[in-house]
Scaffold this motif. Sequence first.
Motif, PDB file in Angstrom:
ATOM      1  N   PHE A 112     -36.699 -21.479  30.701  1.00 34.35           N
ATOM      2  CA  PHE A 112     -36.311 -20.252  30.242  1.00 34.35           C
ATOM      3  C   PHE A 112     -36.987 -19.579  29.583  1.00 34.35           C
ATOM      4  CE2 PHE A 112     -33.257 -17.814  27.536  1.00 34.35           C
ATOM      5  CZ  PHE A 112     -32.314 -16.976  28.016  1.00 34.35           C
ATOM      6  N   LEU A 113     -38.167 -20.033  28.731  1.00 28.90           N
ATOM      7  CA  LEU A 113     -38.720 -19.815  28.089  1.00 28.90           C
ATOM      8  C   LEU A 113     -39.514 -17.687  29.027  1.00 28.90           C
ATOM      9  CD1 LEU A 113     -39.452 -18.049  24.810  1.00 28.90           C
ATOM     10  CD2 LEU A 113     -40.950 -19.429  24.551  1.00 28.90           C
ATOM     11  N   ILE A 114     -40.282 -19.155  29.872  1.00 29.00           N
ATOM     12  CA  ILE A 114     -41.104 -17.894  30.309  1.00 29.00           C
ATOM     13  C   ILE A 114     -40.849 -17.261  30.992  1.00 29.00           C
ATOM     14  CG2 ILE A 114     -42.599 -18.962  32.069  1.00 29.00           C
ATOM     15  CD1 ILE A 114     -43.502 -21.370  30.611  1.00 29.00           C
ATOM     16  N   THR A 115     -39.728 -18.124  32.553  1.00 24.47           N
ATOM     17  CA  THR A 115     -39.093 -16.939  33.520  1.00 24.47           C
ATOM     18  C   THR A 115     -38.171 -15.853  32.664  1.00 24.47           C
ATOM     19  OG1 THR A 115     -36.789 -18.635  33.321  1.00 24.47           O
ATOM     20  CG2 THR A 115     -39.440 -18.579  35.062  1.00 24.47           C
ATOM     21  N   GLY A 116     -37.339 -16.345  31.911  1.00 24.52           N
ATOM     22  CA  GLY A 116     -36.433 -14.987  31.248  1.00 24.52           C
ATOM     23  C   GLY A 116     -34.766 -15.488  32.427  1.00 24.52           C
ATOM     24  N   LYS A 117     -34.721 -16.529  32.869  1.00 19.30           N
ATOM     25  CA  LYS A 117     -33.562 -16.780  34.008  1.00 19.30           C
ATOM     26  C   LYS A 117     -32.914 -17.802  33.088  1.00 19.30           C
ATOM     27  CE  LYS A 117     -35.399 -15.467  38.105  1.00 19.30           C
ATOM     28  NZ  LYS A 117     -36.207 -15.428  39.467  1.00 19.30           N
ATOM     29  N   GLU A 118     -31.472 -17.177  32.853  1.00 21.72           N
ATOM     30  CA  GLU A 118     -30.324 -18.403  32.405  1.00 21.72           C
ATOM     31  C   GLU A 118     -29.973 -19.649  34.159  1.00 21.72           C
ATOM     32  OE1 GLU A 118     -26.245 -16.646  32.760  1.00 21.72           O
ATOM     33  OE2 GLU A 118     -27.376 -15.797  31.461  1.00 21.72           O
ATOM     34  N   MET A 119     -30.502 -20.660  33.159  1.00 21.72           N
ATOM     35  CA  MET A 119     -29.894 -21.901  34.185  1.00 21.72           C
ATOM     36  C   MET A 119     -28.220 -22.297  33.442  1.00 21.72           C
ATOM     37  SD  MET A 119     -33.574 -24.352  34.426  1.00 21.72           S
ATOM     38  CE  MET A 119     -34.468 -23.654  32.680  1.00 21.72           C
ATOM     39  N   PHE A 120     -27.731 -22.905  34.238  1.00 18.66           N
ATOM     40  CA  PHE A 120     -26.211 -23.084  33.652  1.00 18.66           C
ATOM     41  C   PHE A 120     -25.425 -22.454  32.605  1.00 18.66           C
ATOM     42  CE2 PHE A 120     -29.450 -26.771  34.361  1.00 18.66           C
ATOM     43  CZ  PHE A 120     -28.383 -27.581  35.658  1.00 18.66           C
ATOM     44  N   GLY A 121     -26.016 -21.243  32.867  1.00 22.34           N
ATOM     45  CA  GLY A 121     -24.609 -19.904  32.052  1.00 22.34           C
ATOM     46  C   GLY A 121     -25.503 -20.054  30.272  1.00 22.34           C
ATOM     47  N   ILE A 122     -25.859 -21.119  30.443  1.00 24.18           N
ATOM     48  CA  ILE A 122     -27.180 -20.921  29.137  1.00 24.18           C
ATOM     49  C   ILE A 122     -27.810 -19.439  28.951  1.00 24.18           C
ATOM     50  CG2 ILE A 122     -28.043 -21.784  27.036  1.00 24.18           C
ATOM     51  CD1 ILE A 122     -27.475 -24.689  28.524  1.00 24.18           C
ATOM     52  N   ARG A 123     -27.421 -18.890  28.083  1.00 22.05           N
ATOM     53  CA  ARG A 123     -28.250 -17.458  27.670  1.00 22.05           C
ATOM     54  C   ARG A 123     -28.796 -17.450  26.581  1.00 22.05           C
ATOM     55  NH1 ARG A 123     -22.253 -13.733  29.323  1.00 22.05           N
ATOM     56  NH2 ARG A 123     -22.493 -14.352  31.053  1.00 22.05           N
ATOM     57  N   HIS A 124     -29.148 -18.114  25.674  1.00 18.91           N
ATOM     58  CA  HIS A 124     -30.321 -18.638  24.489  1.00 18.91           C
ATOM     59  C   HIS A 124     -30.729 -19.093  24.637  1.00 18.91           C
ATOM     60  CE1 HIS A 124     -27.683 -14.544  23.132  1.00 18.91           C
ATOM     61  NE2 HIS A 124     -26.663 -14.957  23.267  1.00 18.91           N
ATOM     62  N   LEU A 125     -32.378 -18.460  24.198  1.00 24.12           N
ATOM     63  CA  LEU A 125     -32.665 -19.756  23.957  1.00 24.12           C
ATOM     64  C   LEU A 125     -32.560 -21.599  22.791  1.00 24.12           C
ATOM     65  CD1 LEU A 125     -35.456 -20.703  25.349  1.00 24.12           C
ATOM     66  CD2 LEU A 125     -36.975 -19.598  23.068  1.00 24.12           C
ATOM     67  N   VAL A 126     -31.550 -20.383  20.992  1.00 30.16           N
ATOM     68  CA  VAL A 126     -32.021 -21.875  20.923  1.00 30.16           C
ATOM     69  C   VAL A 126     -31.066 -22.459  20.921  1.00 30.16           C
ATOM     70  CG1 VAL A 126     -30.983 -21.752  18.660  1.00 30.16           C
ATOM     71  CG2 VAL A 126     -32.082 -20.357  19.120  1.00 30.16           C
ATOM     72  N   ASN A 127     -29.597 -22.584  22.542  1.00 30.47           N
ATOM     73  CA  ASN A 127     -29.192 -23.283  22.949  1.00 30.47           C
ATOM     74  C   ASN A 127     -29.203 -24.232  23.601  1.00 30.47           C
ATOM     75  OD1 ASN A 127     -26.734 -21.751  21.236  1.00 30.47           O
ATOM     76  ND2 ASN A 127     -26.722 -21.024  23.441  1.00 30.47           N
ATOM     77  N   TYR A 128     -30.278 -24.456  23.900  1.00 34.91           N
ATOM     78  CA  TYR A 128     -31.505 -25.852  24.668  1.00 34.91           C
ATOM     79  C   TYR A 128     -31.718 -26.474  23.302  1.00 34.91           C
ATOM     80  CZ  TYR A 128     -30.969 -23.206  29.164  1.00 34.91           C
ATOM     81  OH  TYR A 128     -30.640 -22.830  30.121  1.00 34.91           O
ATOM     82  N   PHE A 129     -32.652 -26.235  22.342  1.00 36.33           N
ATOM     83  CA  PHE A 129     -32.948 -26.674  21.526  1.00 36.33           C
ATOM     84  C   PHE A 129     -31.948 -27.138  20.772  1.00 36.33           C
ATOM     85  CE2 PHE A 129     -36.487 -24.306  22.910  1.00 36.33           C
ATOM     86  CZ  PHE A 129     -37.327 -25.079  23.047  1.00 36.33           C
ATOM     87  N   HIS A 130     -30.403 -26.947  20.325  1.00 37.62           N
ATOM     88  CA  HIS A 130     -29.607 -27.053  19.512  1.00 37.62           C
ATOM     89  C   HIS A 130     -29.379 -28.769  20.346  1.00 37.62           C
ATOM     90  CE1 HIS A 130     -29.266 -24.614  16.129  1.00 37.62           C
ATOM     91  NE2 HIS A 130     -29.668 -24.203  16.786  1.00 37.62           N
ATOM     92  N   ALA A 131     -28.980 -28.918  21.860  1.00 29.42           N
ATOM     93  CA  ALA A 131     -28.584 -30.113  22.232  1.00 29.42           C
ATOM     94  C   ALA A 131     -29.665 -30.408  22.294  1.00 29.42           C
ATOM     95  CB  ALA A 131     -28.373 -29.037  24.110  1.00 29.42           C
TER      96      ALA A 131
END
Length: 66
Positions: A25-44
């Motif tokens: 997501f950081l490299i492409t900027g495209k959201e996956m699975f409806g997650i729009r913010h980078l921080v949400n990946y790292f919280h999970a």
Amino acid sequence: MKNLNWIGWISLAIAVLIILMGGIFLITGKEMFGIRHLVNYFHAANTFILLSIPIFIYSYRCDCKK
């Protein structure tokens, strides 16, 4: 205890996959699975890592007592 150890490894593998998805997501900027913010990946991912740590500690301590 072997099942508990497997659960810890699976939890850790899920965390690694989520971190890789956050990197993509950081490299492409495209959201996956409806997650729009980078921080949400790292919280999970943090949740799965923090789940696996006590599982490994508990399984290690129970194996040492035998």
